[in-house]
Design a protein around this motif. Structure first.
Motif, mmCIF file in Angstrom:
data_model
loop_
_atom_site.group_PDB
_atom_site.id
_atom_site.type_symbol
_atom_site.label_atom_id
_atom_site.label_comp_id
_atom_site.label_asym_id
_atom_site.label_seq_id
_atom_site.Cartn_x
_atom_site.Cartn_y
_atom_site.Cartn_z
ATOM 1 N N MET A 1 0.817 -1.213 0.000
ATOM 2 C CA MET A 1 0.000 0.000 0.000
ATOM 3 C C MET A 1 0.847 1.257 0.000
ATOM 4 O O MET A 1 0.346 2.357 -0.212
ATOM 5 C CB MET A 1 -0.904 0.001 1.231
ATOM 6 N N THR A 2 2.133 1.139 0.281
ATOM 7 C CA THR A 2 3.003 2.305 0.272
ATOM 8 C C THR A 2 3.238 2.758 -1.163
ATOM 9 O O THR A 2 3.681 1.981 -1.996
ATOM 10 C CB THR A 2 4.355 1.982 0.925
ATOM 11 N N VAL A 3 2.896 3.979 -1.449
ATOM 12 C CA VAL A 3 3.005 4.502 -2.804
ATOM 13 C C VAL A 3 4.279 5.318 -2.942
ATOM 14 O O VAL A 3 4.543 6.211 -2.149
ATOM 15 C CB VAL A 3 1.793 5.393 -3.143
ATOM 16 N N ILE A 4 5.080 4.967 -3.898
ATOM 17 C CA ILE A 4 6.307 5.716 -4.152
ATOM 18 C C ILE A 4 6.149 6.460 -5.459
ATOM 19 O O ILE A 4 5.827 5.875 -6.481
ATOM 20 C CB ILE A 4 7.521 4.782 -4.220
ATOM 21 N N ASN A 5 6.334 7.756 -5.417
ATOM 22 C CA ASN A 5 6.095 8.595 -6.574
ATOM 23 C C ASN A 5 7.314 9.464 -6.812
ATOM 24 O O ASN A 5 7.574 10.394 -6.062
ATOM 25 C CB ASN A 5 4.852 9.468 -6.328
ATOM 26 N N GLY A 6 8.075 9.138 -7.851
ATOM 27 C CA GLY A 6 9.261 9.930 -8.141
ATOM 28 C C GLY A 6 10.264 9.918 -7.007
ATOM 29 O O GLY A 6 10.947 10.913 -6.767
ATOM 30 N N GLY A 7 10.360 8.789 -6.284
ATOM 31 C CA GLY A 7 11.288 8.717 -5.170
ATOM 32 C C GLY A 7 10.725 9.257 -3.872
ATOM 33 O O GLY A 7 11.373 9.176 -2.832
ATOM 34 N N PHE A 8 9.521 9.812 -3.914
ATOM 35 C CA PHE A 8 8.897 10.370 -2.713
ATOM 36 C C PHE A 8 7.934 9.343 -2.140
ATOM 37 O O PHE A 8 7.017 8.885 -2.824
ATOM 38 C CB PHE A 8 8.138 11.645 -3.065
ATOM 39 N N VAL A 9 8.162 8.952 -0.895
ATOM 40 C CA VAL A 9 7.307 7.961 -0.244
ATOM 41 C C VAL A 9 6.135 8.682 0.417
ATOM 42 O O VAL A 9 6.316 9.494 1.327
ATOM 43 C CB VAL A 9 8.092 7.160 0.813
ATOM 44 N N LEU A 10 4.953 8.375 -0.080
ATOM 45 C CA LEU A 10 3.748 9.027 0.422
ATOM 46 C C LEU A 10 3.309 8.407 1.746
ATOM 47 O O LEU A 10 3.629 7.258 2.040
ATOM 48 C CB LEU A 10 2.627 8.877 -0.608
ATOM 49 N N PRO A 11 2.567 9.165 2.549
ATOM 50 C CA PRO A 11 2.092 8.616 3.825
ATOM 51 C C PRO A 11 1.056 7.532 3.589
ATOM 52 O O PRO A 11 0.215 7.647 2.697
ATOM 53 C CB PRO A 11 1.473 9.834 4.521
ATOM 54 N N ASN A 12 1.133 6.498 4.367
ATOM 55 C CA ASN A 12 0.148 5.426 4.296
ATOM 56 C C ASN A 12 -0.960 5.732 5.289
ATOM 57 O O ASN A 12 -0.808 5.515 6.488
ATOM 58 C CB ASN A 12 0.805 4.084 4.613
ATOM 59 N N LEU A 13 -2.062 6.272 4.774
ATOM 60 C CA LEU A 13 -3.123 6.746 5.655
ATOM 61 C C LEU A 13 -3.912 5.611 6.293
ATOM 62 O O LEU A 13 -4.720 5.843 7.180
ATOM 63 C CB LEU A 13 -4.071 7.666 4.875
ATOM 64 N N GLU A 14 -3.708 4.372 5.821
ATOM 65 C CA GLU A 14 -4.468 3.251 6.379
ATOM 66 C C GLU A 14 -3.545 2.215 7.023
ATOM 67 O O GLU A 14 -3.980 1.130 7.366
ATOM 68 C CB GLU A 14 -5.304 2.590 5.277
ATOM 69 N N GLY A 15 -2.269 2.522 7.159
ATOM 70 C CA GLY A 15 -1.308 1.550 7.671
ATOM 71 C C GLY A 15 -1.252 1.490 9.175
ATOM 72 O O GLY A 15 -2.000 2.166 9.893
ATOM 73 N N GLU A 16 -0.341 0.654 9.678
ATOM 74 C CA GLU A 16 -0.224 0.461 11.115
ATOM 75 C C GLU A 16 0.201 1.731 11.826
ATOM 76 O O GLU A 16 -0.225 2.013 12.940
ATOM 77 C CB GLU A 16 0.769 -0.662 11.388
ATOM 78 N N ILE A 17 1.084 2.510 11.170
ATOM 79 C CA ILE A 17 1.537 3.742 11.807
ATOM 80 C C ILE A 17 0.379 4.715 11.976
ATOM 81 O O ILE A 17 0.212 5.346 13.024
ATOM 82 C CB ILE A 17 2.665 4.391 10.982
ATOM 83 N N ALA A 18 -0.445 4.843 10.921
ATOM 84 C CA ALA A 18 -1.595 5.736 11.013
ATOM 85 C C ALA A 18 -2.555 5.269 12.098
ATOM 86 O O ALA A 18 -3.098 6.072 12.866
ATOM 87 C CB ALA A 18 -2.304 5.796 9.665
ATOM 88 N N GLU A 19 -2.758 3.963 12.180
ATOM 89 C CA GLU A 19 -3.638 3.420 13.215
ATOM 90 C C GLU A 19 -3.064 3.685 14.603
ATOM 91 O O GLU A 19 -3.796 4.022 15.549
ATOM 92 C CB GLU A 19 -3.821 1.915 12.999
ATOM 93 N N ALA A 20 -1.750 3.536 14.721
ATOM 94 C CA ALA A 20 -1.098 3.787 16.008
ATOM 95 C C ALA A 20 -1.221 5.255 16.398
ATOM 96 O O ALA A 20 -1.437 5.580 17.576
ATOM 97 C CB ALA A 20 0.379 3.372 15.931
ATOM 98 N N MET A 21 -1.091 6.154 15.412
ATOM 99 C CA MET A 21 -1.228 7.584 15.700
ATOM 100 C C MET A 21 -2.615 7.888 16.225
ATOM 101 O O MET A 21 -2.795 8.632 17.206
ATOM 102 C CB MET A 21 -0.946 8.394 14.426
ATOM 103 N N ASP A 22 -3.631 7.318 15.579
ATOM 104 C CA ASP A 22 -5.009 7.569 16.006
ATOM 105 C C ASP A 22 -5.240 7.048 17.417
ATOM 106 O O ASP A 22 -5.941 7.670 18.222
ATOM 107 C CB ASP A 22 -5.978 6.900 15.031
ATOM 108 N N SER A 23 -4.664 5.888 17.717
ATOM 109 C CA SER A 23 -4.895 5.245 19.003
ATOM 110 C C SER A 23 -4.054 5.865 20.116
ATOM 111 O O SER A 23 -4.579 6.262 21.166
ATOM 112 C CB SER A 23 -4.571 3.743 18.897
ATOM 113 N N GLU A 24 -2.745 5.970 19.867
ATOM 114 C CA GLU A 24 -1.830 6.429 20.915
ATOM 115 C C GLU A 24 -1.949 7.927 21.195
ATOM 116 O O GLU A 24 -1.673 8.382 22.308
ATOM 117 C CB GLU A 24 -0.377 6.106 20.511
#
Length: 250
Positions: free
Chosen positions: A10-33
């Motif tokens: 799900m990680t999208v790489i665009n021209g070498g730029f790694v976009l945020p994964n809005l549905e990934g574990e890190i995003a879930e952790a941010m919402d929870s923690e």
């Protein structure tokens, strides 16, 4: 729960730029923690005296990174005005009057910024410049990060930002969250011989439509937070009043 392989896919790489994964574990952790806790933003500082490197917090809080350029996606930007009755005393006090849109002030004196006597040239302490500080906040999301950094532009850099957005982005049919923006510094000299640092902007790359969609969603999610971030004296930078130009809010 998604597997690591699914997360990676799900990680999208665009021209070498790694976009945020809005549905990934890190995003879930941010919402929870972070529930119920304020989100703070690292600040990129424009140096005084014509320096050509931004000061950005790094892993070591006592040793900030010095970067010659910042590259990322602008996920929000807006004008802010702030007026302090007393001069800066190092206590980082909130302003007596502030505006989060550059148009309507809250506090004392409050009201419409355009007609406020403290927002007129010549209202400064020495009869030049303005007593009210006109600034522009730019939130830049760098590759692979989930929280943007905050770059507050002084009046001497706002015109360059307005030219960039108007001539290089919007007039090309794009939005600020649809391109990778590069920010660098150049040394400028005022009419009275004072050296200062001025931000310069350029398009580093255009994002693919899928990436634009993700960044638009990110921008909409972050604005309720960024637009409520209180103004403090940390936002201000050394002013060069001789070089100030009248710039209307973007």
């Amino acid at each position: 729960m998604k597997s690591n392989e699914q997360e990676k896919a799900m990680t999208v790489i665009n021209g070498g730029f790694v976009l945020p994964n809005l549905e990934g574990e890190i995003a879930e952790a941010m919402d929870s923690e972070m529930e119920g806790l304020p989100i703070t933003f690292d600040r990129a500082k424009i140096p005084a005296g014509g320096g050509l490197a931004f000061e950005v917090p790094g892993e070591d809080p006592d040793s900030p990174d010095m970067l010659k350029e910042l590259v990322g996606v602008i996920v929000d930007h807006h004008p802010v005005n702030a007026y302090w009755q007393e001069k800066f005393n190092g206590q980082n006090n909130p302003p007596d009057c502030s505006s989060m849109d550059g148009k309507n002030g809250e506090g004392s004196p409050g009201g419409k910024c355009a007609s406020c006597p403290y927002n007129q040239f010549g209202s400064g302490d020495d009869g030049s410049g303005k007593a009210c500080k006109n600034m522009h906040r730019v939130y830049l999301l760098r590759s692979g990060e989930l929280i943007p950094i905050l770059l507050t532009l002084p009046p001497t850099s706002i015109k360059a930002f307005a030219d960039y957005l108007g001539k290089r982005v919007v007039s090309k049919g794009k939005r600020s969250y649809g391109v990778l923006t590069r920010v660098a510094l150049k040394k400028a000299v005022s009419s009275t011989g004072i050296q200062y640092s001025q931000a310069q902007f350029s398009v580093a790359a255009s994002l693919e439509p899928e990436a634009v969609k993700i960044m638009k969603e990110f921008s909409e999610r972050i604005k309720p937070v960024t637009r409520k971030l209180a103004i403090t004296e940390v936002d201000t930078v050394e002013e060069v009043k001789e070089a100030e130009e009248e710039v209307l809010p973007l």
